[in-house]
Enzyme design. Structure first.
Site, PDB file in Angstrom:
ATOM      1  N   GLN A 100       0.848  -1.194   0.000  1.00 34.81           N
ATOM      2  CA  GLN A 100       0.000   0.000   0.000  1.00 34.81           C
ATOM      3  C   GLN A 100       0.882   1.242   0.000  1.00 34.81           C
ATOM      4  O   GLN A 100       0.379   2.354  -0.085  1.00 34.81           O
ATOM      5  CB  GLN A 100      -0.869   0.023   1.259  1.00 34.81           C
ATOM      6  CG  GLN A 100      -1.812  -1.138   1.353  1.00 34.81           C
ATOM      7  CD  GLN A 100      -2.386  -1.250   2.765  1.00 34.81           C
ATOM      8  OE1 GLN A 100      -3.361  -0.600   3.104  1.00 34.81           O
ATOM      9  NE2 GLN A 100      -1.773  -2.066   3.582  1.00 34.81           N
ATOM     10  N   ASN A 101       2.176   1.051   0.155  1.00 36.39           N
ATOM     11  CA  ASN A 101       3.079   2.191   0.271  1.00 36.39           C
ATOM     12  C   ASN A 101       3.314   2.850  -1.081  1.00 36.39           C
ATOM     13  O   ASN A 101       3.377   2.179  -2.103  1.00 36.39           O
ATOM     14  CB  ASN A 101       4.418   1.753   0.875  1.00 36.39           C
ATOM     15  CG  ASN A 101       4.248   1.267   2.302  1.00 36.39           C
ATOM     16  OD1 ASN A 101       3.212   1.492   2.898  1.00 36.39           O
ATOM     17  ND2 ASN A 101       5.254   0.602   2.827  1.00 36.39           N
ATOM     18  N   ASP A 103       5.970   4.977  -1.382  1.00 38.93           N
ATOM     19  CA  ASP A 103       7.335   5.514  -1.304  1.00 38.93           C
ATOM     20  C   ASP A 103       8.325   4.845  -2.249  1.00 38.93           C
ATOM     21  O   ASP A 103       9.440   5.322  -2.438  1.00 38.93           O
ATOM     22  CB  ASP A 103       7.854   5.448   0.144  1.00 38.93           C
ATOM     23  CG  ASP A 103       7.791   4.042   0.750  1.00 38.93           C
ATOM     24  OD1 ASP A 103       7.958   3.045   0.007  1.00 38.93           O
ATOM     25  OD2 ASP A 103       7.576   3.943   1.973  1.00 38.93           O
ATOM     26  N   HIS A 118      -1.530   1.418  -4.280  1.00 41.47           N
ATOM     27  CA  HIS A 118      -1.905   2.830  -4.153  1.00 41.47           C
ATOM     28  C   HIS A 118      -1.038   3.763  -4.986  1.00 41.47           C
ATOM     29  O   HIS A 118      -1.018   4.966  -4.743  1.00 41.47           O
ATOM     30  CB  HIS A 118      -1.897   3.236  -2.673  1.00 41.47           C
ATOM     31  CG  HIS A 118      -2.936   2.509  -1.867  1.00 41.47           C
ATOM     32  ND1 HIS A 118      -2.916   2.445  -0.491  1.00 41.47           N
ATOM     33  CD2 HIS A 118      -4.027   1.808  -2.253  1.00 41.47           C
ATOM     34  CE1 HIS A 118      -3.963   1.723  -0.069  1.00 41.47           C
ATOM     35  NE2 HIS A 118      -4.631   1.318  -1.119  1.00 41.47           N
ATOM     36  N   CYS A 126      -1.907  13.523 -15.331  1.00 43.22           N
ATOM     37  CA  CYS A 126      -2.661  14.725 -15.692  1.00 43.22           C
ATOM     38  C   CYS A 126      -3.980  14.721 -14.918  1.00 43.22           C
ATOM     39  O   CYS A 126      -4.730  13.756 -14.974  1.00 43.22           O
ATOM     40  CB  CYS A 126      -2.927  14.754 -17.184  1.00 43.22           C
ATOM     41  SG  CYS A 126      -3.992  16.132 -17.660  1.00 43.22           S
ATOM     42  N   THR A 189       0.612  -2.833   8.584  1.00 48.64           N
ATOM     43  CA  THR A 189      -0.571  -2.121   8.086  1.00 48.64           C
ATOM     44  C   THR A 189      -1.641  -2.097   9.166  1.00 48.64           C
ATOM     45  O   THR A 189      -1.829  -3.084   9.881  1.00 48.64           O
ATOM     46  CB  THR A 189      -1.123  -2.744   6.782  1.00 48.64           C
ATOM     47  OG1 THR A 189      -2.382  -2.116   6.469  1.00 48.64           O
ATOM     48  CG2 THR A 189      -1.302  -4.245   6.871  1.00 48.64           C
ATOM     49  N   ALA A 232       8.470  -4.885  12.300  1.00 43.83           N
ATOM     50  CA  ALA A 232       8.595  -5.712  11.094  1.00 43.83           C
ATOM     51  C   ALA A 232      10.053  -6.022  10.767  1.00 43.83           C
ATOM     52  O   ALA A 232      10.391  -7.161  10.409  1.00 43.83           O
ATOM     53  CB  ALA A 232       7.949  -4.979   9.925  1.00 43.83           C
TER      54      ALA A 232
HETATM   55  N1  NAD Z   1       5.478   4.819   3.350  1.00 40.54           N
HETATM   56  C1  NAD Z   1       4.405   5.143   2.613  1.00 40.54           C
HETATM   57  O1  NAD Z   1       4.410   5.023   1.388  1.00 40.54           O
HETATM   58  C2  NAD Z   1       3.166   5.621   3.329  1.00 40.54           C
HETATM   59  C3  NAD Z   1       3.246   6.295   4.538  1.00 40.54           C
HETATM   60  C4  NAD Z   1       2.074   6.696   5.166  1.00 40.54           C
HETATM   61  C5  NAD Z   1       0.851   6.416   4.581  1.00 40.54           C
HETATM   62  N2  NAD Z   1       0.789   5.761   3.382  1.00 40.54           N
HETATM   63  C6  NAD Z   1      -0.552   5.478   2.794  1.00 40.54           C
HETATM   64  O2  NAD Z   1      -1.455   5.503   3.863  1.00 40.54           O
HETATM   65  C7  NAD Z   1      -2.441   4.508   3.855  1.00 40.54           C
HETATM   66  C8  NAD Z   1      -2.364   3.957   5.250  1.00 40.54           C
HETATM   67  O3  NAD Z   1      -2.482   2.588   5.425  1.00 40.54           O
HETATM   68  P1  NAD Z   1      -1.349   1.693   6.141  1.00 40.54           P
HETATM   69  O4  NAD Z   1      -2.068   0.587   6.820  1.00 40.54           O
HETATM   70  O5  NAD Z   1      -0.290   1.398   5.156  1.00 40.54           O
HETATM   71  O6  NAD Z   1      -0.638   2.634   7.228  1.00 40.54           O
HETATM   72  P2  NAD Z   1      -1.137   3.218   8.613  1.00 40.54           P
HETATM   73  O7  NAD Z   1      -0.363   4.477   8.830  1.00 40.54           O
HETATM   74  O8  NAD Z   1      -2.607   3.256   8.705  1.00 40.54           O
HETATM   75  O9  NAD Z   1      -0.665   2.121   9.670  1.00 40.54           O
HETATM   76  C9  NAD Z   1       0.673   1.830   9.892  1.00 40.54           C
HETATM   77  C10 NAD Z   1       0.745   0.613  10.777  1.00 40.54           C
HETATM   78  O10 NAD Z   1       2.114   0.255  10.936  1.00 40.54           O
HETATM   79  C11 NAD Z   1       2.313  -0.130  12.276  1.00 40.54           C
HETATM   80  N3  NAD Z   1       3.746   0.037  12.539  1.00 40.54           N
HETATM   81  C12 NAD Z   1       4.442   1.169  12.839  1.00 40.54           C
HETATM   82  N4  NAD Z   1       5.764   0.905  12.917  1.00 40.54           N
HETATM   83  C13 NAD Z   1       5.909  -0.427  12.651  1.00 40.54           C
HETATM   84  C14 NAD Z   1       7.027  -1.301  12.570  1.00 40.54           C
HETATM   85  N5  NAD Z   1       8.278  -0.856  12.761  1.00 40.54           N
HETATM   86  N6  NAD Z   1       6.789  -2.596  12.274  1.00 40.54           N
HETATM   87  C15 NAD Z   1       5.529  -3.062  12.086  1.00 40.54           C
HETATM   88  N7  NAD Z   1       4.447  -2.290  12.150  1.00 40.54           N
HETATM   89  C16 NAD Z   1       4.632  -0.988  12.417  1.00 40.54           C
HETATM   90  C17 NAD Z   1       1.386   0.725  13.097  1.00 40.54           C
HETATM   91  O11 NAD Z   1       1.065   0.092  14.310  1.00 40.54           O
HETATM   92  C18 NAD Z   1       0.162   0.814  12.176  1.00 40.54           C
HETATM   93  O12 NAD Z   1      -0.757  -0.218  12.430  1.00 40.54           O
HETATM   94  C19 NAD Z   1      -2.093   3.634   2.704  1.00 40.54           C
HETATM   95  O13 NAD Z   1      -3.042   3.891   1.727  1.00 40.54           O
HETATM   96  C20 NAD Z   1      -0.726   4.136   2.184  1.00 40.54           C
HETATM   97  O14 NAD Z   1      -0.756   4.294   0.784  1.00 40.54           O
HETATM   98  C21 NAD Z   1       1.924   5.365   2.753  1.00 40.54           C
HETATM   99 ZN    ZN Z   2      -2.959  16.778 -19.603  1.00 34.96          ZN
END
Ligand code: NAD
Ligand code: ZN
Length: 255
Positions: A100-101, A103, A118, A126, A189, A232
């Site tokens: 879902q990240n 980054d 995502h 655009c 997540t 993780a």
């Molecule tokens: N890095 C990125 O690309 C990024 C960052 C923030 C949000 N998002 C976007 O936000 C939405 C949020 O959903 P989500 O569930 O990915 O994120 P979220 O922010 O809702 O949840 C993050 C989860 O990670 C857990 N966590 C924190 N540190 C951890 C670690 N070291 N090891 C294991 N777990 C850990 C937390 O307890 C939490 O449950 C997604 O749609 C995503 O696209 C992306």
């Molecule tokens: Zn355009």
């Protein structure tokens, strides 16, 4: 971190033919990328849910772009951590990674056949839908904020999926296909954002052994066969070590 739980997971992985890992923002936490949920996710008192929407962009594209410019700058300074590295290695032997990240740290780590549910913060599209294919722009800072479409000069937007928007059908199909597996891991997540949050249930219904790795309990914790409450990066490293050793773990039959 429970040694028994980690040994159980390693044993399950050794016996599995098909492994799928769903990742969320927690996987990138150790790299320095803030998660959305929790105090650290705040940006000038705005909630991501109020900024990452088509309505917010329509209302105030400059504000939304300012937030993305800030996140791009922060992510640009981050490197993949152990969790990304372990998953990249596993992907070489067929493990499917669905993230879902936005980054792209899984890509930087070399993960193969990654499904980015995502989108990517490094890609633009655009906002007017003129037919210009999405393009990659990794410049930090962007020379122009908000940036414009090179084809029609209307506003560009981050090529990410916002709250209230649909996912690319080919990504959903790939993710659903990956739910047919022997072991399914939901890592870092909060399991609150659908449809990604539904994948663990889908995998379970298909007969997979389901595992959660998260520093906190989440909506998925009670649903999975094994919930490991720990970072993780630490769990995946330990599991990877155990998985590659030949010795049978003492807890093999304790699921
Ligand atoms: N890095 C990125 O690309 C990024 C960052 C923030 C949000 N998002 C976007 O936000 C939405 C949020 O959903 P989500 O569930 O990915 O994120 P979220 O922010 O809702 O949840 C993050 C989860 O990670 C857990 N966590 C924190 N540190 C951890 C670690 N070291 N090891 C294991 N777990 C850990 C937390 O307890 C939490 O449950 C997604 O749609 C995503 O696209 C992306
Ligand atoms: Zn355009």
């Amino acid at each position: 971190m429970s040694a028994d739980a980690v040994a159980t997971l390693a044993a399950r992985l050794r016996a599995a033919l098909r492994v799928t890992v769903l990742t969320g923002a927690g996987v990138s936490r150790a790299s320095g990328v803030p998660t959305f949920r929790g105090a650290e996710g705040l940006w000038r008192q705005f909630r991501p849910e109020d900024l990452a929407t088509p309505e917010a962009f329509h209302r105030d594209p400059a504000l939304v772009w300012e937030w993305y410019a800030w996140r791009r700058e922060m992510i640009a300074a981050c490197r993949p951590n152990t969790a990304h590295d372990v998953l990249a290695r596993w992907s070489e032997t067929g493990c499917r990674v669905v993230t879902q990240n936005v980054d792209d740290l899984h890509l930087t780590a070399g993960t193969r056949n990654l499904v980015r549910l995502h989108g990517s913060i490094w890609e633009l599209a655009c906002a007017n839908g003129c037919g210009q294919p999405r393009w990659r722009d990794e410049r930090v800072p962007l020379p122009e904020v908000p940036p414009v479409c090179p084809r029609c000069s209307s506003l560009a937007r981050p090529a990410v999926v916002w709250f209230g928007e649909g996912l690319a059908p080919e990504d959903v199909e790939a993710a659903m296909h990956a739910c047919t597996c022997d072991v399914f891991l939901a890592v870092g997540t909060s399991s609150l954002v659908y449809p990604a949050a539904g994948l663990v249930g889908e995998a379970r219904r298909g007969g997979a052994f389901t595992v959660e790795i998260n520093t906190e309990r989440t909506a998925a914790s009670a649903q999975v066969d094994l919930a490991i409450q720990a970072p993780a990066e630490a769990v995946l490293l330990r599991v990877d070590e155990l998985r590659t050793t030949n010795s049978e773990p003492r807890t093999l039959n304790r699921t």
